[in-house]
Design an enzyme around this catalytic site. Structure first.
Site: not given
Lengths: 890, 890
Positions: A26, A96, A105, A107, A352, A468, A776, A843, A863
């Protein structure tokens, strides 16, 4: 001297957007907007470093913080020609939180700070609106009392209710300035009573109280829960933003709103938002009043009656449109903005990067590339791979008849079926018992986070598209319908009422977050295909990624899905699943019960044709792609009959008797089957089992080779921890391959490798690599043995471990880099040291987890292999990992 | 060109004692004896390298071996003026195996090689004893046919029996030279029939056949079994010793014998041995004829009637006495020698360090230091620490009445009770079922090795102190009685007959290998104390060792034993064992069944006094020594009631009902309890448990401190894998310590450390070391998780793994250096990196295993901890490890 405070505003801005870690999201963005010359109420940001200092020093501040705050406050005072605490043109402040990652929401916030019995008079002088001013003062006392002093809000609310009751008022709006003025000392007395100390009249004391409260809220349990779920480190800290107040609730020429530079639900490049005339910012988000649409187009599309901002404030609307364009071009991403109109003046309070559905994310990324705003790499990085999950799981089948009982806003897309519960706590409890549930609430609040996380879907009867519930559900990828105003919740009787229908707790409903419908019972779901923007993005991902993405698949259906989802091959085909078919399991059992090798061989011979045919099918589907087949892994007792009927049947097939079977069952029972007689250990003791499996694989290979298909099977030997296990079994498989090749007169290629899934295998990976054609990593088992955690038993303490922050993530979901990862790294290094370029994959379930995939890229794996449904996620994550690697290298 | 062959003999010796690895023990010592000028029949040794080459090249020889063998053969021929294969003064050879570690009787031997139809005539010409010569030829055909050509010995024996039967002979001695001459072609024909090829007449073909057979025997299953049990590597290989034959069976002026330079059973510095007139060497060892004593003193002491060598061959005896002195002074160890007298000439056939009982080992080592022959370090190195076990386990209680049913030779000391079986196979089977057994045999043979290993003790009715049974039993540390001639075995009815007593298979007997008695039933056993030579040697060990030796002990009895056996403290006191007492277990169960923390605390409060008193007792015994207390480790369900009665009782105590208890039991059941909710995980979820335990420890510490005793408890937190587990629990223990100290007004010291027993703990040991005051490696659990082997389930495959040579040792007995050891090394390095000098021990079962202790020394551990009964073993092993370290450093 450290710099703890950064100013922003038209009179000098010290921060910028890239200072997110220091100033929080913020604060950094407020500074950035100021630098862009946008109208932002001036203020300053106390850095996240102060937050860490604060918690490391027993909740004290650095010495020089006070002077820095006071200096910055003076800059704000001078810029606005107002004075904090003054009886004339007093400066009021909002305080804030603002962490580097958004934690909406979670804090504390304090508004209207600076009001006291003196400044309130200055405000009245200035505004000539004593009703507004005294109401603001009352709100401040209430908010401060609640947030900073910890007095329950209910206490204030009930005092207000009493006051209204005594005077026959029903709405807050019935109270005059005089009424509020009367209530203020009553509130203050109550504060003293509850808190023991008078309400602070000194604005500076108020300010420091509020700053401490915001920092303190970094460690409240809601914030901790949120961070745990979202994997945010405790070390980041929050900044505190102190900013001059602007008021959206001073009259009809005031308003407050939230808007998105593009539609966060569909991704369309259309300005989208909601606002409320004469309201404070929190009112829009809290979902208490149903807000008005931002644009005329939106109004028409949604059929809402209330006036749009485009109509109410045409001039300011066009100013806002310019800001929208300016910000999106600047940030190169879709923006989520908050604004307030104070007496005809537009103020930007926040911008934001906006949260969005995955559908929107894909369209926005794809559009922005087309628009030339970003390149393909930027587009790929913008998308959260985990969110793709939403598109890869069931959606409502459009061809199914449904019984719709209500309608709300399509707040987060996808279909969900579950049993309804009415509190977050119940949601958590039911889910813990394995129930799929839909959380039904009037509106959700930050306290509900845990329950929302546990639900399949969320339904609220109030609130808009930016409420919310909507924001959180989109973030979590949960289907969500909000503002279903035709439904009513009876909390006492735990009932949802839809006209003449009543649904009790535990009844099954389906919600469709894409259309906004609520339906009775379960509804057929289907899998959407990868088309349009999704396909475009996946194409880009494949261009950029350097790691292969394979699927764990054994049935033809799974193999088809894997292929459709773009898998490069099969990384794990578990052969044991093939034995569970009703017509096979009894031969398997016959084999296990056989008293000697000859009879075992006879039983295995009956299984051979089944297994060969399975492989033929699999190989036909995967033609041209690699297929890794893992030989039998689980302990034999997993195949044994459980019920009496089953035992009788096996006794018949195996020409054995019930008693003998029970004796064998008992013999095979193990205290810790996970660490028992399984994996390659089975084949050291019963080599004929792997012999049959190898034969089935190679006969299938030869068969498809005759059909002209190309398959190089990769035979994988599981649970190797000792070099000789692998060399003995590798020899056995090689012998079978040669025998089959000779018998059938077909030449074929094959590889023999091993699953590295024991710590010892990693430690002697050099020795193993001398024999193995590939590795693997079986990270499920490796995680079990490295931590000493049984996946089947971890539930008795995992929840508490997460709650107490002993671990921040379930290590079976995201690879533990510090422990398990170190062993993998060692294994890779030792393996490639002996065999440079050794083919290495993973895997375990981690193969489909984006964070873990990034780690695999760092390790240089060949992979990853994951469940077919996660293949697109893995493809995107692999592309992001490749981009990050490039960036690191650069 | 490699040198594959080494000559020995008075005409040029190329080897020496230090070349054991290359020449094997026998070959190296033959060469050494030659160098000392002792009378050794000349010959040559083919090296162990040839053996490895042979097995690596498909059983072929290096090209240049043939010429080297032929050259060496020529040296022998020239030296003796004999010719191999000649019809005049032919050279005959013995071909024997010889590995670097002794493997008595495991491999092949061929004697009298070189005889054929031509050389036999030369022998007759020379000896004028055709009976002897033709018998030798017959023996050679039989031995070669059996050993090299693989024809069963029974075939030859039955042909011989038939021949004797036809002619009415009963003994071999009844046959004349002419008879043997007749039998030779019959034997040869049978060889051709069985083998398909004629018996080789060419002596060179005979020689190469025998060499191949000896090398081949390295891989026979007996040899493999022996190596597995004794942990000898397959890679060492055997050498082949080719040596000129000498004959102890040419008449009354011939003899053969075995002798020890000191008594191998008692250790007394007295020459000791057995011999047979007119016999071949094998006859003494095989136990077929009962041998004669070597010395007059021995004859008198044993009451044997037959003449001693000292009487029969006084001149040669005195020559042998000189050789005894010479060899002992040279080798600085007790020697086991073989000799043959051929026509009045003494030949030495072998010398090696003699096997001995542990009692003898201690006395010999201690005496040799007193005699100035060796120093203390040499003395310590001479003793096998594992053998001490014999002295640390029960011996017969001298004050118990026993019912002696027979008497034999005290071949290996110690008492053993068990059920009798009559075959090695039965012994293995019964032992596998958990039975303690005594193996009863007429005489044992190398095939019986497995069964002997499985037995508690061995009883034979034939054979002497140097028979196979005696030698092997002493090596294994098994009580053994041999030559119990007054007992008779009826194999058909599986019965042991002792006069009028009959004992069936499965009956319980006790043998006393120290006195040579056999007794009915079980007999009371006692533990001998550490006195005399044992005490002397232990004192030297303590002077030299640098690692501490602690004991794993929790009861006062165990602590006393540990202290008596010289432990430096307690390294592991498992507190859970303290909860199993009948008066405590129900409170423990009450705690487990409690529905909330308050009720759990209430139950724990009842356990506190018990636990505190346990610690007070322990601390009083261990005054001044460190005591490591491990907090609760096992999963809670181990404490839950199992029988219905127990459940009812618990229901009463815990004010619960059977149903609730069963529900909780089910909740606590785990699939893999070893990897489940246990160790510190219990305390993360139920901190109150460790809180109580810490309180008990510190209240006990304070109590003994008030008595003036000195105890610094080391609180050990088990199963840590995550840094925060330790830091949270370490804080908790610290708080309790401070609270107790304040409450009782007593200051005390304490340490808080952790058990490192998970791979992850090793991997993050640096993080853990920041918090821990000490590490103790829990190698049992670490072995389980590193290998993925459950100790409770490994039996289903361990035996096969060992048999197939997949692993050479049970990793739960000897630490796996390659895998588990690497993790420990990593843990030590990371730990000490953060905290130099960090106190690190191990407390798994490996702490009492000499090989593992040596590894601990290499790692630089502070101490090892083992079972109280193994403390002396560990003290000696630690001393040896320290000596080896010094030698490495030098």
């Amino acid at each position: 001297m450290s710099k703890w405070v950064y100013n922003f505003g038209s009179y000098g801005t010290e921060g910028k957007a890239s200072m997110k870690d220091l100033l929080g999201g913020k604060g950094a963005n407020l500074a950035e907007m100021c630098s862009l010359g946008l109208p932002v109420p001036p203020g300053f940001t106390i850095t996240t470093e102060v937050c860490n200092w604060y918690f490391e020093h027993d909740k004290k501040y650095p010495e020089d913080l006070k002077s820095q705050v006071m200096n910055s406050l003076r800059v704000v005072e001078e810029g606005l020609s107002r004075k904090f605490g003054s009886g004339e043109k007093p400066l009021l402040l909002s305080i804030r939180s603002g962490a580097s990652s958004s934690m909406p929401g979670m804090m504390d916030t304090v508004l209207n700070l600076g009001l006291n019995d003196r400044t309130v008079d200055g405000m009245v002088d200035e505004t000539r609106d004593d009703r507004f001013v005294y109401d603001s003062y009352r709100r401040f006392i209430q908010m401060y009392g609640n947030v900073v002093l910890g007095i329950e809000n209910e206490i204030f609310e009930s005092m207000l209710e009493d006051y209204k009751g005594d005077r026959g008022f029903s709405l807050d709006a019935d109270l005059t300035g005089e009424d509020w003025k009367v209530l203020i000392p009553i509130f203050k007395n109550r504060v003293k009573e509850e808190f023991g100390v008078s309400f602070p009249e000194d604005p500076k004391a108020q300010l420091w109280g509020a700053i401490g409260s915001v920092f303190g809220s970094w460690m409240n349990s809601r914030a901790k829960t949120y961070r745990r779920i979202h994997g945010i480190s405790e070390k980041l800290g929050t900044a505190v933003n102190v900013q001059a107040m602007v008021f959206g609730n001073m009259g009809k020429d005031c308003a407050t709103g939230v808007c998105f530079s593009r539609n966060p639900s569909t991704g369309e490049n259309k300005f989208f938002g909601e606002f409320l005339v004469n309201a404070q910012g929190e009112d829009v988000v809290a979902g208490i009043r149903t807000p008005q649409p931002l644009t005329l187009a939106e109004k028409k599309a949604s059929g809402i009656n209330s006036a749009s901002m485009e109509e109410c404030f045409p001039g300011l609307f066009s100013e806002l449109c310019k800001i929208r364009e300016r910000l999106e071009a600047h940030y190169k991403d879709m923006q989520d903005m908050e604004f307030t109109i104070e007496r005809g003046h537009l103020w930007m309070l926040q911008t934001r990067n906006g949260k969005r559905t995955i559908k929107a994310a894909l369209q926005i990324a794809s559009d922005m590339v087309k628009e030339g705003l970003i390149n393909k790499q930027d587009a790929l990085i913008m998308i959260n791979p985990g969110q793709l999950d939403q598109l890869l799981h069931p959606m409502l089948d459009p061809n199914t008849q449904t019984d719709v009982i209500g309608h709300g806003l399509p707040a987060s897309p996808g279909g969900a079926t579950g049993r309804i519960v009415f509190s977050a706590r119940d949601a958590e409890e039911w889910a813990a018992n394995g129930e799929k549930i839909i959380l039904v609430r009037t509106e959700t609040s930050p306290e509900d986070i845990g329950g929302m996380h546990a639900a399949e879907g969320i339904l609220t009867t109030r609130g808009g598209m930016t409420s919310h519930a909507a924001v959180v559900a989109r973030g979590m990828g949960l289907p969500c319908v909000t503002g279903a105003t035709d439904l009513r919740i009876d909390l006492i009787n735990k009932t949802l009422i839809a006209g003449s229908h009543k649904f009790l707790e535990g009844d099954t409903l389906t919600i469709d977050g894409t259309a906004g419908n609520i339906m009775v019972g379960a509804v057929n779901m289907i899998l959407p295909e990868i088309t349009g923007d999704f396909q475009t993005i996946m194409g880009w991902a494949d261009e950029i990624r350097t790691m292969g993405v394979r699927a764990n698949a054994e049935t033809p259906e799974e193999a088809e899905t894997a292929k459709n989802f773009g898998a490069d091959g099969i990384g794990l085909s578990r052969t044991e699943h093939m034995f569970f078919d009703p017509d096979r399991i009894n031969h398997m059992r016959e084999m296990i019960l056989a008293p000697d090798q000859n009879l075992r061989r006879a039983a295995l011979a009956k299984l051979l044709p089944y297994q060969r045919d399975d492989f033929i099918q699999l190989f036909r589907i995967m033609d041209g792609l690699p297929v890794t087949v893992r030989l039998l892994d689980p302990p034999l007792n997993e195949f044994l009959p459980r019920t009496e009927d089953e035992i009788l049947k096996v006794a018949e097939v195996a020409e054995s008797d019930v008693k003998a079977i029970n004796v064998r069952k008992q013999e095979l029972e193990e205290s810790n089957p996970m660490l028992g007689h399984r994996g390659c250990r089975l084949a050291i003791t019963y080599p004929e089992v792997y012999e049959m499996q190898a034969r089935a694989i190679f006969e299938a290979t030869a068969a498809v080779a005759k059909e002209g298909l190309e398959i190089t099977p990769e035979v994988m030997i599981p649970l190797v921890g000792i070099k000789l296990e692998l060399s003995v079994l590798s020899d056995l498989v090689t012998q079978v391959a040669e025998a089959v090749s000779t018998e059938l007169g077909v030449e074929f290629k094959y590889m023999i490798g091993t699953m590295v899934e024991l710590p010892r295998a990693c430690l002697i990976a050099d020795e193993i690599a001398k024999i193995a054609d590939f590795f693997s990593f079986g990270t499920n088992d490796l995680t079990q043995t490295t931590f000493g955690f049984s996946r089947d038993d971890i539930n008795s303490f995992l929840e508490i471990y997460l709650k107490k922050g002993i671990i921040s993530k379930d290590p079976f979901v995201t690879l533990d880099e510090k422990g398990v990862g170190k062993l993998i790294k060692l294994g890779v290094e030792k393996g490639r040291n002996v065999k440079p370029g050794l083919k290495i994959g993973i895997c375990g379930e981690h193969g489909g987890d984006p964070e873990s995939i990034n780690f695999c890229q760092e390790l240089g794996l060949t992979y990853v292999s994951c469940s077919p449904f996660r293949v697109p996620i893995a493809r995107l994550a692999a592309a992001q990992a490749a981009i990050q690697e490039k960036q690191r290298a650069a």
